[in-house]
Enzyme design. Structure first.
Site, PDB file in Angstrom:
ATOM      1  N   ASP A   1     -57.698   7.644  42.595  1.00 11.82           N
ATOM      2  CA  ASP A   1     -57.225   8.583  43.971  1.00 11.82           C
ATOM      3  C   ASP A   1     -57.243   7.659  44.923  1.00 11.82           C
ATOM      4  O   ASP A   1     -57.609   6.303  44.779  1.00 11.82           O
ATOM      5  CB  ASP A   1     -58.503   9.540  44.026  1.00 11.82           C
ATOM      6  CG  ASP A   1     -59.846   8.914  44.270  1.00 11.82           C
ATOM      7  OD1 ASP A   1     -60.004   7.786  43.487  1.00 11.82           O
ATOM      8  OD2 ASP A   1     -60.521   9.458  45.065  1.00 11.82           O
TER       9      ASP A   1
ATOM     10  N   GLU B   1     -63.150   8.824  43.705  1.00  7.27           N
ATOM     11  CA  GLU B   1     -63.727   7.725  44.290  1.00  7.27           C
ATOM     12  C   GLU B   1     -63.990   7.732  45.830  1.00  7.27           C
ATOM     13  O   GLU B   1     -65.041   7.643  46.524  1.00  7.27           O
ATOM     14  CB  GLU B   1     -63.253   6.317  43.860  1.00  7.27           C
ATOM     15  CG  GLU B   1     -64.242   5.362  44.455  1.00  7.27           C
ATOM     16  CD  GLU B   1     -64.122   4.551  45.778  1.00  7.27           C
ATOM     17  OE1 GLU B   1     -64.963   3.825  46.058  1.00  7.27           O
ATOM     18  OE2 GLU B   1     -63.073   4.963  46.284  1.00  7.27           O
TER      19      GLU B   1
HETATM   20 ZN   LIG Z   1     -61.403   1.974  46.513  1.00 12.04          ZN
END
Ligand SMILES: [Zn+2]
Ligand SMILES: *[C@@H]1O[C@H](CO)[C@@H](O)[C@H](O)[C@H]1NC(C)=O
Ligand SMILES: *[C@@H]1O[C@H](CO)[C@@H](O)[C@H](O)[C@H]1NC(C)=O
Ligand SMILES: *[C@@H]1O[C@H](CO)[C@@H](O)[C@H](O)[C@H]1NC(C)=O
Length: 500
Positions: A125, A190
């Site tokens: 992501d 993340e």
């Molecule tokens: Zn990263």
């Protein structure tokens, strides 16, 4: 000629149980050649990945996170790996709704009990990006300019994830056995805090992680033009100090001089936290910091850090310390306390004469070994209560915390770091800088704490890559040499295991 060479390599390979007993150049030269020859393909694939708007901050893009996870899984399957999409539950969104989280991709390749097992973490992501934010090029169209590949996620973290996959591909394409067992754990949340990952790690500790020897993360960048290995990150606790007084905001002309003002209490409280040299005055904190050894002190000598250049870059006249070693240590191996703001205080322009009835001071403490966030939080609360008691104020004080991440430091003598250093030396022709991160990246410590496995951060991004910023990039050089680094790292890790 090349065919003969390859045949010889294969023969040698078959006659020995592992490629790690071959001379280094015999193993690595064909790999490096393949990587150089296929660099345009690798860059093109990075372009395909960057084109997927897997921005985890907006739910509208979560479908794209599924898409990029599928693309990652497809590449792993094409190379003979097995994949599983692990369900990590639902996410409570800011609008109150809950939404199924994109799964975490768990992958593994065929296992040979004689080889060490390496688990690679990465995320696919990205942070949000819009051309209007000030990008010189379209953030989702990978654009090469002067040797740099610009695009959102190019360095954080799609480029490094692909570099790992390309390193595996290179072994297969050159008909060499990957000398380590490989597992991958790839997530898609993340950038919004990796929710669900820690729990999954716990759930899979006895299964997926049980045969893992080492975990490697390539999700940070170098600090200078030199390659680096990262062996520590700082932890963090965030504090809210609330002082509440009168029922309403008051007029300073009417009540000034006769009431205990919450802001006055607040200034005394915040002022008691640290002095002008940056020293934290909360009792107990300094004492828990791991002492500096001579050996550790030496590590700071070789790190490239230009004080003058940094002063210019951020436009400050001086730092709290006056030499490179002390500045770096202050950022990496000592705690720091920063005051971020006061909610409820008058902060607009102009000259309003209000006495705010309630203010909330906000500060955070970056933490290092051997500090323990829960202990630090208790020490801070006790200290603030003591200072407040001396004020003899009728106002009320409340101290709360959020974000509690532990610091992390690894042992540089671990085989993981020795292999990392050798691989860097082979590919870049120089020793890596051994660095720490002043910021908080909980992932390394979380993996180490839950699984008990050794963890290393092996960055390939350049110091000026601009993660999270406009014009994020990775240079073609770092992307391609980084792929070689990962290929060489597999080899060095297996060799070390054999030599022991
Ligand atoms: Zn990263
Ligand atoms: C991803 O793959 C799964 C099957 O593995 C499929 O059900 C899903 O629709 C795919 N998602 C996207 C966005 O391609
Ligand atoms: C911090 O504590 C150490 C002992 O652990 C001591 O040597 C040092 O002087 C202290 N530093 C400060 C700034 O108080
Ligand atoms: C995870 O498994 C390892 C053994 O592989 C063990 O040492 C460790 O204590 C386990 N962690 C937890 C949280 O149970």
């Amino acid at each position: 000629m090349a065919e003969i060479l390859l045949a010889v390599i294969m023969l040698l390979h078959l006659s020995s149980s592992s490629s790690s007993s071959l001379p280094t150049s015999t193993v690595l030269d064909p790999l490096f050649l393949y990587i150089d020859e296929h660099q345009n393909e690798f860059v093109q694939r990075l372009g395909e990945w960057v084109a997927v708007k897997s921005d985890s901050s907006h739910r509208v893009h979560w479908g794209d996170i599924h898409r990029i996870l599928n693309m990652t899984a497809d590449r792993i399957k094409e190379m003979g790996g097995q994949v599983e999409f692990a369900d990590i539950g639902t996410q409570q969104l800011s609008d109150g709704e809950s939404l199924a989280r994109p799964p975490v991709l768990l992958a593994q390749f065929e296992r040979d009990p004689n080889k060490p097992t390496l688990c690679i973490y990465g995320h696919v992501d990205v942070q949000p990006a819009k051309k209007e934010d000030g990008w010189a090029t379209d953030p989702y169209t990978l654009t090469e300019l002067n040797g740099n590949l610009y695009g959102r996620g190019a360095t954080d973290n799609k480029g490094p994830v692909l570099a790992w996959l390309h390193a595996v591909e290179t072994y297969r394409a050159t008909k060499q056995e990957v000398p380590v067992n490989l597992k991958f754990i790839i997530e898609g949340l993340e950038e919004i805090g990796s929710d669900g990952l820690d729990e999954l790690t716990r759930q899979r500790n006895e299964s997926f992680f049980s045969d893992v020897d080492y975990i490697v993360i390539s999700d940070n960048v170098w600090v200078s033009r030199k390659p680096a290995l990262t062996y520590g990150t700082r932890g963090s606790s965030y504090f809210f100090v609330e002082v509440e007084g009168p029922k309403l905001d008051l007029h300073s002309g009417v009540f000034g001089g006769s009431v205990h003002e919450p802001m006055t209490d607040m200034i005394a409280l915040l002022g008691s936290l640290l002095d002008h040299t940056g020293k934290i005055l909360v009792p107990g904190i300094n004492e828990s910091v791991a002492p500096l050894t001579e050996e550790e002190k030496k590590l700071y000598k070789d790190i490239h850090f230009d004080i003058e250049e940094m002063k210019k870059a951020i436009e400050v006249k001086s730092f709290l310390q006056d030499n490179k070693e002390e500045i770096l240590m202050a950022r990496w191996r000592y705690p720091s306390l920063s005051i971020h703001g006061i909610e409820g205080a008058f902060s607009d322009s102009g000259s309003k004469t209000v006495i705010p009835r309630r203010v909330i001071g906000k500060f955070s403490i970056r933490q290092v070994p051997n500090m323990e966030p829960s202990v630090v939080e208790r020490q801070v609360k006790e200290h603030l209560q003591e200072v407040f008691a001396k004020q003899k104020s009728p106002n009320s004080l409340k101290v709360t915390t959020s974000v509690s991440a532990k610091p992390w430091v690894a042992n540089l003598n671990d085989p993981l770091y020795i292999a990392g250093r050798k691989a860097v030396k082979l590919v870049f022709g120089e020793e890596p800088e051994l660095i720490r991160e002043g910021s908080t990246i909980p992932i390394a410590n979380n993996f180490q704490e839950v699984t008990g496995k050794r963890v290393m951060m092996l960055p390939i991004g350049g110091h000026d890559d601009g993660e999270h910023s406009q014009n994020e990039k990775i240079s073609r050089y770092n992307f391609i040499q980084g792929t070689k680094l990962f290929a060489a790292f597999f080899y060095e890790l297996s060799k070390l295991q054999k030599d022991q």
